[in-house]
Design an enzyme around this catalytic site. Sequence first.
Site, PDB file in Angstrom:
ATOM      1  N   LYS A  26       0.838  -1.203   0.000  1.00 15.82           N
ATOM      2  CA  LYS A  26       0.000   0.000   0.000  1.00 15.82           C
ATOM      3  C   LYS A  26       0.871   1.251   0.000  1.00 15.82           C
ATOM      4  CE  LYS A  26      -3.697  -0.647   2.516  1.00 15.82           C
ATOM      5  NZ  LYS A  26      -4.216  -0.894   3.888  1.00 15.82           N
ATOM      6  N   ARG A  96      -3.046   3.189   8.660  1.00 14.75           N
ATOM      7  CA  ARG A  96      -3.395   2.022   7.842  1.00 14.75           C
ATOM      8  C   ARG A  96      -2.258   1.018   7.809  1.00 14.75           C
ATOM      9  NH1 ARG A  96      -4.764   4.557   2.122  1.00 14.75           N
ATOM     10  NH2 ARG A  96      -6.017   2.651   1.936  1.00 14.75           N
ATOM     11  N   GLY A 105      -8.161  -8.048   5.090  1.00 19.53           N
ATOM     12  CA  GLY A 105      -8.962  -8.118   6.311  1.00 19.53           C
ATOM     13  C   GLY A 105      -8.219  -8.648   7.523  1.00 19.53           C
ATOM     14  N   MET A 107      -5.340  -7.333   9.008  1.00 19.59           N
ATOM     15  CA  MET A 107      -4.804  -6.341   9.923  1.00 19.59           C
ATOM     16  C   MET A 107      -5.725  -5.125   9.922  1.00 19.59           C
ATOM     17  SD  MET A 107      -0.782  -6.815   9.525  1.00 19.59           S
ATOM     18  CE  MET A 107      -0.861  -6.279   7.862  1.00 19.59           C
ATOM     19  N   TYR A 882      10.455 -34.703 -20.440  1.00 19.56           N
ATOM     20  CA  TYR A 882       9.046 -34.361 -20.599  1.00 19.56           C
ATOM     21  C   TYR A 882       8.257 -34.674 -19.328  1.00 19.56           C
ATOM     22  CZ  TYR A 882       8.160 -39.363 -21.113  1.00 19.56           C
ATOM     23  OH  TYR A 882       8.068 -40.702 -20.875  1.00 19.56           O
TER      24      TYR A 882
END
Length: 918
Positions: A26, A96, A105, A107, A882
């Site tokens: 953030k 924040r 959701g 913290m 493969y």
Amino acid sequence: MNKYVYTFGGGSAEGAASDKNLLGGKGANLAEMCSLGIPVPAGFTVSTECCTAYYADGCKLPPELTDQVLAALKKTETIMGMTYGDAVNPLLLSCRSGARSSMPGMMDTVLNVGLSTVTIPGIIAKTKNPRFVWDSYRRLIMMYADVVMEKAEGLEPALGKGIRKILDEKLDEVKHAKGCKSDTDLGADDLKTLAEAFKELVRQHLGKPFPDDPMAQMWGGIAAVFKSWNGKKAVSYRRIEGIPDEWGTAVNVQAMVFGNMGDSSATGVAFTRDPATGDNKFYGEWLVNAQGEDVVAGIRTPSPINDDTKNEQNKHLVSMQHAMPETYKELDAIRTTLEKRFTDMLDIEFTIQEGKLWMLQCRVGKRTGTAALNMAIDMLDEGLITEKTAVMRVEPKQLDELLYPIIDPKTEKDANLIVKGLPAGPGAACGVLVFTAEDAVASFRAGRKCILLREETNPEDVEGMRAAAGILTARGGMTSHAALVARGWGKCCIVGAGGLHVDAKTKTARITGSDLVLKEGDVVTLNGTRGHVYFGSLPMMDATENPRFQRFMTMADTFRTMGVRTNADTPQDARVARSFGAEGIGLVRTEHMFYGEGSDEPLFYLRKMILSNTAAERKAALSELYPFVKATLKGTLEAMEGLPVTIRLLDPPLHEFVPQGAEKQAELARALGIAPEEIKKRGEDLHETNPMMGHRGVRLGITYPEVSEMQIRAIFEGAAELILAGKKCIPEIMVPVTCDVSEIVVTRKIVDQVHAEILKQFGIAELEYKYGTMIEIPRAALLSDQMAKSCEFFSFGTNDLTQLTFGFSRDDIGGFMNEYLDQKLLAADPFQTIDRDGVGQLIRMSVEKGRATRPGLKIGICGEQGGDPASVDFCYEIGLTYVSCSPFRVPIARLAAAQAAIKAGSKKLHIRPKGAKS
Ligand code: ADP
Ligand code: MG
Ligand code: MG
């Protein structure tokens, strides 16, 4: 001195998007937006390093933090033109949380920090809106008491005794006493009285007063965010997601802006492109006169931000595009700026305070598989990203939902759209309309595809929902019963098509604004990815024909170096896998022809063979069985023309095939000319205590060489016939359940002999083939240098290898595996994802030893894990030639292998052995 604080605001910032580790996601993106000149309320980020220092010092903030925060606060005040704690022009803050990777959701955030007996009168005077101020104040008290005074202090009140709950009950009590239905009916005086009551309750229950000093509030908020990193929820979330404890969280302290200051204020969330379809359309929701979480909380139905976002449930509400055209334009321009800078779809949060737009958050947005693919291709075409990035943009697992049929896009454009709903289940479906679950089941039994149309579904409808090709409901949202059930099944589904008016009695449905009345038996087509319902039948197309899907996969293949094959037991499977891009077959289970459809005759002869007592009896039964084995294997070789096909000799314990019913036993007795009792006895003789480790695999051929010979002959004869018909085929004969090279040598003699015989019999000069073994017993892995002497290829049978390495019976893990996973004793089910530490070590060793003996050794994997992206990563890392997986997982494995190569990029982990091509 350590720098712990980084400021942002007023068009510049000390941090940037690349500083996620230091500033959290953030904080880093807030800084980036500021530098881009996007309006962001000013503030500062206290770094994750500070969080680490805080914990290292026994939960004490480092002393140098004080001055740094106060300086940053001063800067914030200057930019915003307000002063924190001031009586006349006070600044308010939010605290924040923000970790490196988003922990939704987990913290906490505290808003409206700084409201106090000193600042409140100033704000009331300034805003002339006492109701707004008292409302903000009571919200602050509740958030602060909950987050800072209770959770961060480690208090754990009994269920229902938490401070938030207590204050909520007080709020309800006041509303009730006033006869109000909603919070918004409470006036300024009510809210003021409520705030006083809140403060009293806080003192009573938490033993401390709610702090009236703005500085104390801010510091309390900062410490509380740090503490929330070790909150119960956050810790268990990190365990599940594998996020290290050391990372810590940052704290963003930011000037508050208010979306709840009246009708020229608002708040909203948006995606820069449609996260469901990937369409390049701005997609979002907003609410006038609301704060933050109100949009997602579901208290009010949010309005669409623009016409593109309108749907059946919100189309009557006013969009931002219409209500605030200028601000909308500004937001739309920010959308473009952000996408250019981040070169990806973002989800954003914004608030409008009295007409002024503020951005509060942006981060790369979550999306469906369809959207991921469409956006990757669009952004590539727009020149926003490179091919390499485009390939990395779709998670391999997301391809799953793209493998469903879709409506041919060319026809869909001009189709007769009758109604729209919400896109609840992927893909497309077409069928006749039925109105009840019973009718859906009846239609299914009659072999007629149907669309189940209901007002709403409930659990009684489940059988009908299963039977229907698609589900359509007039009511319900994305979390309604129908939507949940359909998504779980990956079934095409549209819910909440509000334009439909269903009359279950007459089995008809009217459509708003149309003369058309839908009746039972009418044919409709659903596009469940878009939520569109069309009248009539539209042409469908398989995922493999979807041009965008194909283009994407072709692009991925250009980066891929490891081969991808399929496990296929029938010609039909082989064809499907080939259309999904399989480059050969890594495993044909010969025994498959004795199960299911069309297996009666071959199974009968197999049983005859198994219950034979003498070599002569056995040979007779084998020659009856031979044509069936040859036909199946030849068919599979033909379906894979030009590509290698690994055929495994008979693997399962024979007693699995012994007939149990009296009728079948009698039939066999007649065919063998012996008494039914004798059959029963012979069957009982075959019983084993531990069949998985019993008489199976190569051991069958050791005791009954004629059984191996019959299969090897079938393979070579089928191949010879194809060669004569001008077709190229490359059989690979694979011996299962080996533990010693001697077993391979014995079997090889038969192979050589039959090969020579077939060449002569068909008069051909060459019949190319390979001979190899499964590595599925730990001893075989340990002795791989020996095994490789007689083998041209290895294939890891990771199902058995896991079973035998762990000592976990794969048929019995149901009893304990979930406990192992729940208690985190194992990170993943080793039968789904290769256990790198144990089984992986054996595999790695086997690869090294095998290639030390035979440098060009081809090595593959054919266990379940071959289609699991994490396991594909591992296979790439250790240099396998493969991976092989079930047909529908082939695209997933292709993409996972391409991404593994891209990720390794500069690291050059993958060294492909010389001469080994997939
Ligand atoms: P989360 O990480 O849970 O999304 P946020 O820190 O984004 O938490 O905060 C939740 C909400 O609080 C935001 O979506 C926003 O609406 C509101 N909010 C946070 N900071 C501010 C601010 N400075 N001004 C106005 N609203 C804010
Ligand atoms: Mg947020
Ligand atoms: Mg096996």
